[in-house]
Design an enzyme around this catalytic site. Structure first.
Site, mmCIF file in Angstrom:
data_model
loop_
_atom_site.group_PDB
_atom_site.id
_atom_site.type_symbol
_atom_site.label_atom_id
_atom_site.label_comp_id
_atom_site.label_asym_id
_atom_site.label_seq_id
_atom_site.Cartn_x
_atom_site.Cartn_y
_atom_site.Cartn_z
ATOM 1 N N ARG A 126 -58.115 -41.699 9.113
ATOM 2 C CA ARG A 126 -58.448 -42.807 8.624
ATOM 3 C C ARG A 126 -58.406 -44.254 9.634
ATOM 4 O O ARG A 126 -58.010 -45.007 9.361
ATOM 5 C CB ARG A 126 -57.446 -42.933 8.113
ATOM 6 C CG ARG A 126 -57.575 -42.601 6.278
ATOM 7 C CD ARG A 126 -56.595 -42.787 5.470
ATOM 8 N NE ARG A 126 -56.029 -41.525 4.606
ATOM 9 C CZ ARG A 126 -54.625 -41.281 4.269
ATOM 10 N NH1 ARG A 126 -53.809 -41.045 4.508
ATOM 11 N NH2 ARG A 126 -55.129 -40.213 2.789
ATOM 12 N N LYS A 148 -71.418 -51.073 13.478
ATOM 13 C CA LYS A 148 -72.099 -50.080 12.933
ATOM 14 C C LYS A 148 -72.360 -48.760 12.916
ATOM 15 O O LYS A 148 -72.875 -48.347 14.236
ATOM 16 C CB LYS A 148 -73.810 -50.666 12.323
ATOM 17 C CG LYS A 148 -73.362 -50.997 10.934
ATOM 18 C CD LYS A 148 -75.158 -52.095 10.556
ATOM 19 C CE LYS A 148 -75.210 -52.391 9.996
ATOM 20 N NZ LYS A 148 -76.729 -53.342 10.071
ATOM 21 N N GLU A 190 -85.105 -53.402 20.669
ATOM 22 C CA GLU A 190 -84.682 -54.475 20.331
ATOM 23 C C GLU A 190 -84.350 -55.227 20.840
ATOM 24 O O GLU A 190 -84.575 -56.093 20.314
ATOM 25 C CB GLU A 190 -83.164 -53.122 20.367
ATOM 26 C CG GLU A 190 -83.576 -51.692 19.462
ATOM 27 C CD GLU A 190 -83.625 -52.361 17.251
ATOM 28 O OE1 GLU A 190 -83.043 -53.354 17.216
ATOM 29 O OE2 GLU A 190 -83.177 -50.780 17.228
ATOM 30 N N LYS A 232 -76.350 -61.075 19.362
ATOM 31 C CA LYS A 232 -76.200 -60.341 18.545
ATOM 32 C C LYS A 232 -74.567 -60.570 17.793
ATOM 33 O O LYS A 232 -74.451 -60.619 16.882
ATOM 34 C CB LYS A 232 -75.516 -58.734 18.837
ATOM 35 C CG LYS A 232 -75.272 -57.590 17.588
ATOM 36 C CD LYS A 232 -75.945 -56.309 17.564
ATOM 37 C CE LYS A 232 -75.361 -55.303 16.540
ATOM 38 N NZ LYS A 232 -75.980 -54.178 16.499
ATOM 39 N N GLU A 242 -72.672 -57.785 6.930
ATOM 40 C CA GLU A 242 -74.060 -57.948 6.845
ATOM 41 C C GLU A 242 -73.940 -58.093 4.351
ATOM 42 O O GLU A 242 -74.284 -57.486 4.310
ATOM 43 C CB GLU A 242 -74.705 -56.962 6.405
ATOM 44 C CG GLU A 242 -76.433 -57.039 6.766
ATOM 45 C CD GLU A 242 -76.846 -55.417 7.211
ATOM 46 O OE1 GLU A 242 -76.435 -54.954 8.256
ATOM 47 O OE2 GLU A 242 -78.285 -54.776 6.247
ATOM 48 N N ARG A 246 -76.783 -61.401 8.794
ATOM 49 C CA ARG A 246 -76.698 -59.826 9.435
ATOM 50 C C ARG A 246 -78.206 -58.514 9.731
ATOM 51 O O ARG A 246 -78.343 -58.241 10.482
ATOM 52 C CB ARG A 246 -75.580 -58.822 9.755
ATOM 53 C CG ARG A 246 -75.566 -58.154 10.760
ATOM 54 C CD ARG A 246 -74.651 -57.264 10.026
ATOM 55 N NE ARG A 246 -74.587 -56.011 11.721
ATOM 56 C CZ ARG A 246 -73.681 -55.554 12.298
ATOM 57 N NH1 ARG A 246 -71.887 -55.521 11.717
ATOM 58 N NH2 ARG A 246 -73.704 -54.039 12.793
ATOM 59 N N ASN A 250 -82.348 -56.925 11.490
ATOM 60 C CA ASN A 250 -82.403 -55.287 11.158
ATOM 61 C C ASN A 250 -84.465 -55.401 10.722
ATOM 62 O O ASN A 250 -85.355 -55.013 10.476
ATOM 63 C CB ASN A 250 -82.896 -55.112 9.363
ATOM 64 C CG ASN A 250 -81.621 -53.591 9.612
ATOM 65 O OD1 ASN A 250 -81.814 -52.825 10.214
ATOM 66 N ND2 ASN A 250 -80.599 -53.754 8.714
ATOM 67 N N HIS A 253 -87.192 -52.700 10.834
ATOM 68 C CA HIS A 253 -86.235 -50.950 10.706
ATOM 69 C C HIS A 253 -86.937 -51.277 8.809
ATOM 70 O O HIS A 253 -86.322 -49.472 8.924
ATOM 71 C CB HIS A 253 -84.954 -51.299 10.582
ATOM 72 C CG HIS A 253 -84.621 -51.571 12.045
ATOM 73 N ND1 HIS A 253 -84.771 -52.734 13.104
ATOM 74 C CD2 HIS A 253 -83.247 -51.079 13.227
ATOM 75 C CE1 HIS A 253 -84.396 -52.883 14.198
ATOM 76 N NE2 HIS A 253 -83.318 -51.684 13.908
ATOM 77 N N HIS A 257 -87.616 -47.636 9.494
ATOM 78 C CA HIS A 257 -86.728 -46.185 9.226
ATOM 79 C C HIS A 257 -87.925 -45.601 8.147
ATOM 80 O O HIS A 257 -87.690 -44.182 7.921
ATOM 81 C CB HIS A 257 -85.398 -46.758 8.173
ATOM 82 C CG HIS A 257 -84.462 -47.487 8.998
ATOM 83 N ND1 HIS A 257 -83.422 -47.861 8.132
ATOM 84 C CD2 HIS A 257 -84.164 -47.101 10.775
ATOM 85 C CE1 HIS A 257 -82.896 -48.869 9.949
ATOM 86 N NE2 HIS A 257 -82.933 -48.082 10.796
ATOM 87 N N HIS A 270 -86.759 -43.799 17.777
ATOM 88 C CA HIS A 270 -85.967 -45.022 16.936
ATOM 89 C C HIS A 270 -87.159 -46.852 17.429
ATOM 90 O O HIS A 270 -87.580 -47.212 16.551
ATOM 91 C CB HIS A 270 -84.428 -45.336 16.707
ATOM 92 C CG HIS A 270 -84.023 -46.550 15.945
ATOM 93 N ND1 HIS A 270 -84.266 -47.145 14.696
ATOM 94 C CD2 HIS A 270 -83.885 -47.848 16.352
ATOM 95 C CE1 HIS A 270 -83.537 -47.639 13.987
ATOM 96 N NE2 HIS A 270 -83.035 -48.192 15.475
#
Ligand code: NAD
Ligand code: GLY
Length: 370
Positions: A126, A148, A190, A232, A242, A246, A250, A253, A257, A270
């Site tokens: 955990r 993330k 990026e 960032k 987010e 935030r 993206n 993206h 994606h 990517h």
């Protein structure tokens, strides 16, 4: 003088989860760069079959005085391995060696290793401590910062994951010397994205320095990594999970994606998918009257100069736009099946909103390679 005393530092402010981002040359060999990590525990360097042979022994030597034992977990290299099999290999090694709750994981690699190691750290018992040691430009300017973590699912990218912050991010700029040119370009996507969404002065600077960046000139790389991490950190500091702001990170993206999932993970890098995706998102912004054609042209030209594709991939010969729409409905920003795009609402300012399918279809038809 220790390298870390000359390193640039950016702090990410998240209350008790705050941490430093160190940026400098030679940090991989510098024990002082890892001061944020408590001493005395066991450690695992999680890396891959490409990066491990280049850098894991050096990192292990730097960590020797901090940890009781430093072991390595070497994963298969590639976006197509960012899934359950690799994640389980990490758990197998941790359990096999009796790792406890204080065991610290070090993610040594690009965004793939970083995202998977972070997710493993979030899940094992955990939650165990972890440190990001990013070795690609993309990971240094983006993926190692902000917590993330995820693995891919065949139906959608980064769909299984958690928000889980590292104890520190240590960016050694020297390791970028061994990065293939194509990967460096992917990282530049990026870097470029921070301009249109937040800082047009930085965009101007990237335009003036794109050739020196591609030539890995140390001062230019240091500034690109530092400014990217500052932006960032500012955004994530305001919206860690987010719930709103935030999402601007993206930009490009949503389309990107779709390209990655549609072609199969690893076919396009990517950053390459984000490059073409930013052009598509900028075109959509223009269609909605938010920016003019000159802005889209300026962005497209910089993406091209960075060595990135500026046209989307064809994902389906029969109904290409339909396939994009189908894939984009799985995007994490989608709400009840309605796709929400990061758009440029005037240079330097982003907005997240939906757009009519018919308009999105037009943009896809116009922006994809024949
Ligand atoms: P990557 O991790 O696949 O690394 C690219 C390639 O470069 C790999 O083959 C790797 O082995 C190799 N490599 C890494 N460092 C090297 C070095 N110093 N010298 C030589 N080779 C080296 O790809 P990436 O572009 O770093 O990361 C992409 C991933 O990051 C994607 O999965 C994406 O979803 C994720 N990402 C996550 C976030 C986030 O916020 N968590 C943000 C952006 C991207
Ligand atoms: N790379 C997008 C984010 O961290 O939110």
């Amino acid at each position: 003088m220790h390298a870390s005393s000359t390193a640039l530092q950016v702090r990410i402010d998240l209350g008790e989860r705050s941490y430093p981002i160190l940026i400098g040359a030679g940090l991989l060999d510098d024990a002082d760069a890892f001061q944020a990590v408590p001493t005395g525990s066991d450690a695992f360097i999680v890396t891959n079959a490409t990066v491990g042979p280049l850098y894991a022994e050096r990192l292990a030597r730097a960590l020797a005085g901090r940890h009781r034992q430093v072991r390595q977990i070497v994963l298969a290299d590639g976006e197509q391995h960012k899934g359950w099999t690799s994640l389980n290999a990490i758990f197998d090694a941790l359990l096999g060696h009796g790792a406890d709750r204080k065991t610290t994981l070090y993610a040594l690699g690009g965004g793939v290793v970083g995202d998977m190691t972070g997710f493993a750290a979030a899940c094992y018992m955990r939650g165990v401590p972890f440190v990001q040691v990013p070795t690609t430009l993309l990971a240094q300017v983006d993926s190692s910062v902000g917590g993330k973590t995820a693995i891919n699912h065949p139906l959608g990218k980064n769909m299984i994951g958690a928000f889980y912050q590292p104890l520190a991010v240590v960016c050694d700029l020297q390791v970028l010397a061994t990065l293939p040119a194509r990967e460096l370009s992917a990282g530049l996507a990026e870097v470029i994205k921070y301009g249109p969404i937040h800082d047009m002065a930085f965009f101007d600077w990237i335009e003036s320095n794109i050739d020196t960046l591609r030539a890995c000139e140390p001062a230019a790389l240091a500034h690109a990594v530092e400014r990217s991490c500052q932006i960032k950190a500012e955004v994530v500091g305001q919206d860690e999970r987010e719930s709103g702001l935030r999402a601007i990170l993206n930009f490009g993206h949503t389309f990107g994606h779709a390209i990655e999932a549609g072609l199969g993970y690893g076919a396009w890098l990517h950053g390459e998918a984000v490059g073409a995706g930013m052009v598509m998102a900028a075109e959509l912004s223009r269609e909605l009257g938010l920016v003019d054609a000159a802005f889209v042209q300026r962005l497209t030209s910089l993406i091209e100069r960075a060595g990135l594709p500026t046209r989307g991939a064809v994902l389906d010969a029969q109904d290409n736009a339909g396939r994009y729409l189908q894939l984009m409905r799985v995007d994490k920003k989608a709400e009840r099946g309605e796709i929400r795009f990061v758009l440029i609402d005037g240079p330097g300012r982003a907005a997240v909103r939906a757009a009519p399918d018919a308009l999105v279809r037009q943009v896809i038809d116009r922006c994809c390679a024949a």
